[in-house]
Design a protein around this motif. Structure first.
Motif, mmCIF file in Angstrom:
data_model
loop_
_atom_site.group_PDB
_atom_site.id
_atom_site.type_symbol
_atom_site.label_atom_id
_atom_site.label_comp_id
_atom_site.label_asym_id
_atom_site.label_seq_id
_atom_site.Cartn_x
_atom_site.Cartn_y
_atom_site.Cartn_z
ATOM 1 N N GLU A 121 0.835 -1.207 0.000
ATOM 2 C CA GLU A 121 0.000 0.000 0.000
ATOM 3 C C GLU A 121 0.863 1.248 0.000
ATOM 4 O O GLU A 121 0.591 2.222 -0.721
ATOM 5 N N GLY A 130 2.359 1.789 -3.367
ATOM 6 C CA GLY A 130 1.421 1.876 -4.480
ATOM 7 C C GLY A 130 1.535 0.727 -5.454
ATOM 8 O O GLY A 130 1.382 0.896 -6.675
ATOM 9 N N GLU A 140 -10.724 8.239 1.329
ATOM 10 C CA GLU A 140 -10.173 6.911 1.597
ATOM 11 C C GLU A 140 -10.307 6.597 3.080
ATOM 12 O O GLU A 140 -9.826 7.347 3.935
ATOM 13 N N ARG A 155 0.586 11.789 -4.991
ATOM 14 C CA ARG A 155 -0.141 10.560 -4.703
ATOM 15 C C ARG A 155 0.742 9.570 -3.946
ATOM 16 O O ARG A 155 0.262 8.858 -3.054
ATOM 17 N N ARG A 191 0.008 7.939 -0.247
ATOM 18 C CA ARG A 191 0.051 6.507 0.073
ATOM 19 C C ARG A 191 0.929 6.249 1.289
ATOM 20 O O ARG A 191 0.596 5.436 2.156
#
Length: 299
Positions: free
Chosen positions: A26, A29, A155, A267, A271
């Motif tokens: 995770e 990514g 999220e 991004r 993460r």
């Protein structure tokens, strides 16, 4: 001469830090299978077993423990070299709700900073509602907040469960309004509290109105009043008293990460942020009822 692969070394260090292949995937990514392949490639390159893995445990081998510090230095040197190609620093404005952030926040921010040395992190602490408004106005890039109303985007980082907390010697006399300590009227926790009491027909009065969660926690810890907290952030020296005082059950919520950032580097930072936050969450959050009973037995 052995030439190390940056992605493989990064996979190893991430697995070592999180002690979990799924969380490491995770954070990077990617998939669990992909980081397993990268780790195997690195182990084959250097001829050493670096990670010992069983169905219940992921840990460094003796050789992995020796290699870890050098691996960190290798990645740091790589990041400095890449960063040196550009003089442009990036700014990341992150909002964290005061009723969400706990003792894990410094570690989470340190992980985020280490992920991207060219990133300047600006942190804002406020109520979930105020941060949500700031996010929608475009004043902050991302926010970790408690889910508000029926909003379903974001999220999900973790569930959040609440209880009624007071000191063990707190006394509520029958016929008197329940003495509450609360934060600002815009605080979602305060709204949860008053709605639950009103629905149960329990009279209440605010005897302490603080300017933040820490002030409210201090008032409750001093025995001045009762208040609602998430189980993981209840003030030291307090106990859950809903059963003893006949107080209503409280609805659960979720902690979510909101962001509209779309570029690859941002991004990746998000993460890392999400993985670090999940890593430092207590594992018993999902079973507050059992914890409540055990805590009330001491009252």
């Amino acid at each position: 001469m052995i030439t190390l692969d940056v992605d493989a070394v990064k996979a190893f260090v991430t697995i070592a830090d999180l002690q979990n292949f799924t969380r490491a995937a995770e954070a990077l990514g990617t998939t669990q299978g992909a980081i397993s392949v990268k780790l195997k490639r690195l182990e084959d390159q250097i001829g050493k077993k670096l990670i010992e893995r069983t169905p219940r445990l992921v840990r460094l081998s003796a050789q992995g423990a020796v290699f870890l510090e050098s691996a960190r230095d290798f990645l740091a040197a790589h990041d400095r070299a890449i960063t040196g190609l550009s003089s442009v620093r990036r700014r990341f404005t992150l909002g964290i709700a005061t009723h969400v952030g706990g003792p894990e926040v410094p570690t989470v921010l340190a992980r985020l900073s280490a992920h991207d040395p060219a990133l300047t992190i600006e942190v804002r602490l406020n109520d979930s509602r105020d941060l949500l408004d700031a996010f929608e106005r475009g004043e902050i890039d991302a926010a970790i907040i408690r889910r508000e109303d029926d909003r379903r985007d974001g999220e999900v980082l973790a569930p959040e469960h609440f209880g009624w907390f007071a000191t063990p010697d707190f006394v509520h006399r029958a016929g008197e309004p329940l003495r509450l300590a609360a934060s600002s009227p815009s605080c979602g926790i305060r709204n949860i509290t008053t709605r639950a009491l009103d629905a149960a027909g329990i009279p209440w009065t605010e005897v302490f109105l603080g300017c933040g969660s820490f002030a409210v926690a201090d008032a409750v810890a001093a025995g001045l009043a009762i208040s609602v907290f998430s189980y993981r952030l209840a003030p030291p020296g307090t106990v859950e008293v809903s059963r003893r005082l006949g107080l209503p059950a409280l609805p659960s919520s979720e902690i979510v990460l909101l962001s509209t950032l779309s570029d690859a580097r941002s991004r990746a930072a998000l993460r890392t942020l999400a993985a670090a936050f999940r890593e430092h969450r207590p594992h018993h959050d999902s079973a507050p009822r059992k914890r409540t009973a055990s805590m009330e037995s001491t009252v």
